[in-house]
Design an enzyme around this catalytic site. Structure first.
Site, PDB file in Angstrom:
ATOM      1  N   GLU A 155       0.823  -1.801  -0.312  1.00  0.00           N
ATOM      2  CA  GLU A 155       0.183   0.409  -0.094  1.00  0.00           C
ATOM      3  C   GLU A 155       1.120   1.298  -0.139  1.00  0.00           C
ATOM      4  OE1 GLU A 155      -2.955  -0.273   3.254  1.00  0.00           O
ATOM      5  OE2 GLU A 155      -3.773  -2.362   2.699  1.00  0.00           O
ATOM      6  N   ASN A 198       2.116  -4.888  -3.921  1.00  0.00           N
ATOM      7  CA  ASN A 198       0.083  -5.641  -2.672  1.00  0.00           C
ATOM      8  C   ASN A 198      -0.263  -4.776  -2.747  1.00  0.00           C
ATOM      9  OD1 ASN A 198      -0.972  -8.237  -2.057  1.00  0.00           O
ATOM     10  ND2 ASN A 198      -0.775  -6.688  -0.553  1.00  0.00           N
ATOM     11  N   HIS A 234     -10.337  -6.481  -1.478  1.00  0.00           N
ATOM     12  CA  HIS A 234     -11.486  -6.019  -0.422  1.00  0.00           C
ATOM     13  C   HIS A 234     -12.020  -5.631  -1.150  1.00  0.00           C
ATOM     14  CE1 HIS A 234      -9.029  -7.652   2.714  1.00  0.00           C
ATOM     15  NE2 HIS A 234      -7.950  -6.911   2.130  1.00  0.00           N
ATOM     16  N   GLU A 263      -5.899 -10.552  -0.879  1.00  0.00           N
ATOM     17  CA  GLU A 263      -6.957 -10.708   0.649  1.00  0.00           C
ATOM     18  C   GLU A 263      -7.932 -10.657  -0.118  1.00  0.00           C
ATOM     19  OE1 GLU A 263      -5.241  -7.005   2.861  1.00  0.00           O
ATOM     20  OE2 GLU A 263      -2.966  -7.715   2.039  1.00  0.00           O
ATOM     21  N   ASP A 265     -11.745 -10.698  -0.030  1.00  0.00           N
ATOM     22  CA  ASP A 265     -13.368 -10.015   1.020  1.00  0.00           C
ATOM     23  C   ASP A 265     -14.421  -9.686   0.025  1.00  0.00           C
ATOM     24  OD1 ASP A 265     -12.600  -8.335   2.155  1.00  0.00           O
ATOM     25  OD2 ASP A 265     -12.339  -9.403   3.729  1.00  0.00           O
TER      26      ASP A 265
HETATM   27  C1  XIL Z   1      -5.604  -5.970   8.811  1.00  0.00           C
HETATM   28  C2  XIL Z   1      -6.008  -6.878   9.891  1.00  0.00           C
HETATM   29  O1  XIL Z   1      -6.598  -8.017   9.424  1.00  0.00           O
HETATM   30  C3  XIL Z   1      -6.197  -6.949  11.196  1.00  0.00           C
HETATM   31  O2  XIL Z   1      -6.705  -7.597  12.280  1.00  0.00           O
HETATM   32  C4  XIL Z   1      -5.732  -5.670  11.539  1.00  0.00           C
HETATM   33  O3  XIL Z   1      -6.641  -4.905  12.504  1.00  0.00           O
HETATM   34  C5  XIL Z   1      -5.433  -4.195  10.392  1.00  0.00           C
HETATM   35  O4  XIL Z   1      -4.848  -4.648   9.284  1.00  0.00           O
HETATM   36  N1  XIL Z   1      -4.176  -4.688   4.084  1.00  0.00           N
HETATM   37  C6  XIL Z   1      -3.659  -5.538   3.967  1.00  0.00           C
HETATM   38  C7  XIL Z   1      -3.786  -5.988   5.774  1.00  0.00           C
HETATM   39  O5  XIL Z   1      -2.521  -5.655   3.710  1.00  0.00           O
HETATM   40  O6  XIL Z   1      -2.758  -6.327   6.570  1.00  0.00           O
HETATM   41  C8  XIL Z   1      -4.813  -5.675   6.903  1.00  0.00           C
HETATM   42  O7  XIL Z   1      -5.151  -6.330   7.518  1.00  0.00           O
HETATM   43  C9  XIL Z   1      -5.937  -5.655   6.134  1.00  0.00           C
HETATM   44  C10 XIL Z   1      -5.962  -4.113   4.940  1.00  0.00           C
END
Ligand code: XIL
Length: 352
Positions: A155, A198, A234, A263, A265
């Protein structure tokens, strides 16, 4: 002759019965994905892994790649400047080994979940570079040969402008140099791991994905050792794969990068109705179909698997239900959609 017929008949009946009792769709995702030569995975939280057998068993059954939800992040692994905490990461690596799963490393440089001692430490530029180098070298070396791919930088690009994110400790301290350095140190520490950039909201065509594309193109031009792009994904319910996603994947893979969905969802607005679950299934199906249809796409990981443990309700107000099992570990339509996608890919003989 008659005997032969009898044997043949019995075999046929047995095969038919077997197919009826155990159709391909009823197989765990892991078994189906392995047939397709692709990795299906999940983020893993340490607490339920230690304390909840059904959580652990579901992971063992369904996935062939895992990533730590938090255990490898600075806030977990580096409690003090001169102290690393490897108990959880060691445990996870062992869990993956025991179960013949691959592991993604997440993440080496991110602007979130950084410990206080670092942010408030008043370190100079040179000191910060030294700390970062030591961090990357120590962790990547420790797990050398055991991590399939590292999210080296997470990020770094701003959502709106597509330029470097300025609300980042790393950017403020080091300028954009840290990106190149991080990849070089990671490569030196483990030449076999794939090294990834990423990010979220970078799967379509927009200012941010343009910025990411430009960054990666520049890194490649400078011969920085980078192997892949991770699309976090996400996404909101209603997401579908569109031409823009194929165009974007095409230009990235033309840079000789591999792609992973890292990641995923699909968050629902709460309360959710049954048609929302169907919509959600369509999003998961689309992404699986998309990944399976191209050899550059190596893995599809979701950010947790049970709605019992998901970061979504905490991060996005009035949303939830983003994963493929409900909070009681019952499969949702999205789970069946993934199964069907993997089975279908097998039947149509795609290009894997
Ligand atoms: C999130 C976790 O799921 C949480 O438990 C934590 O509090 C914050 O981070 N992008 C990412 C992940 O790269 O590492 C993040 O994970 C979600 C967004």
């Amino acid at each position: 002759m008659r005997g032969n017929k009898l044997i043949f008949g019995s075999i046929l009946i047995f095969a038919l019965l077997n197919a009826a009792i155990c159709p391909a769709q009823s197989k765990p995702l892991r078994a189906l994905a392995e047939k397709r030569g692709v990795y299906i995975g999940t983020a893993v939280a340490m607490k339920p892994l230690k304390n909840e057998p059904v959580y652990r068993k579901t992971i063992e059954r369904e996935f062939n790649i895992i990533v730590a939800e938090n255990a490898f992040k600075w806030s977990s692994v580096r409690p003090a400047k001169d102290k690393f905490y490897f108990k959880d990461t060691d445990r996870l690596v062992k869990f993956a080994e025991t179960n013949k799963m691959k592991l993604r490393g997440h993440t080496l440089v991110w602007h979130r979940q950084i410990p206080k001692w670092l942010i408030e430490g008043n370190f100079t530029r040179d000191e910060t570079i030294k700390i970062l180098k030591e961090h990357i070298k120590t962790i990547v070396r420790r797990y050398k040969g055991k991590i399939l791919a590292w999210d080296v930088v997470n990020e770094a690009i701003d959502d709106q402008t597509g330029k470097f994110r300025i609300d980042s400790f790393w950017y403020q301290k080091l300028g954009s140099d840290y990106i190149k350095l991080a990849f070089e140190w990671a490569r030196e520490a483990d030449p076999t791991a794939k090294l990834y950039y990423n990010d979220y909201s970078v799967e379509g065509l927009n200012a941010k994905s343009e910025g990411v594309y430009n960054l990666l193109q520049e890194l490649k031009k400078q011969k920085v050792p980078i192997d892949g792009i991770g699309w976090q994904m996400h996404v909101e319910n209603g997401f579908r794969i569109e031409p823009q996603h194929r165009i974007n994947a095409g230009r990235l893979t033309d840079l000789n990068l591999e792609l992973s969905i890292t990641e995923m969802d699909v968050r629902l607005k709460l309360p959710a109705a049954s048609e929302d679950l169907q919509k959600q299934a369509a999003a998961y199906r689309d992404v699986a179909d998309f990944c399976l249809a191209q050899t550059a796409c190596k893995a599809l990981l979701i950010w947790g698997f049970t709605d019992k443990y998901s970061w979504i309700p905490k991060e996005f107000k009035n949303t939830g239900g983003a994963l493929i099992f409900n909070e009681f570990y019952k499969t949702k339509p999205a789970y069946a959609a993934l199964q069907e996608s993997f089975v279908k890919a097998g039947q149509t003989g795609d290009n894997r």
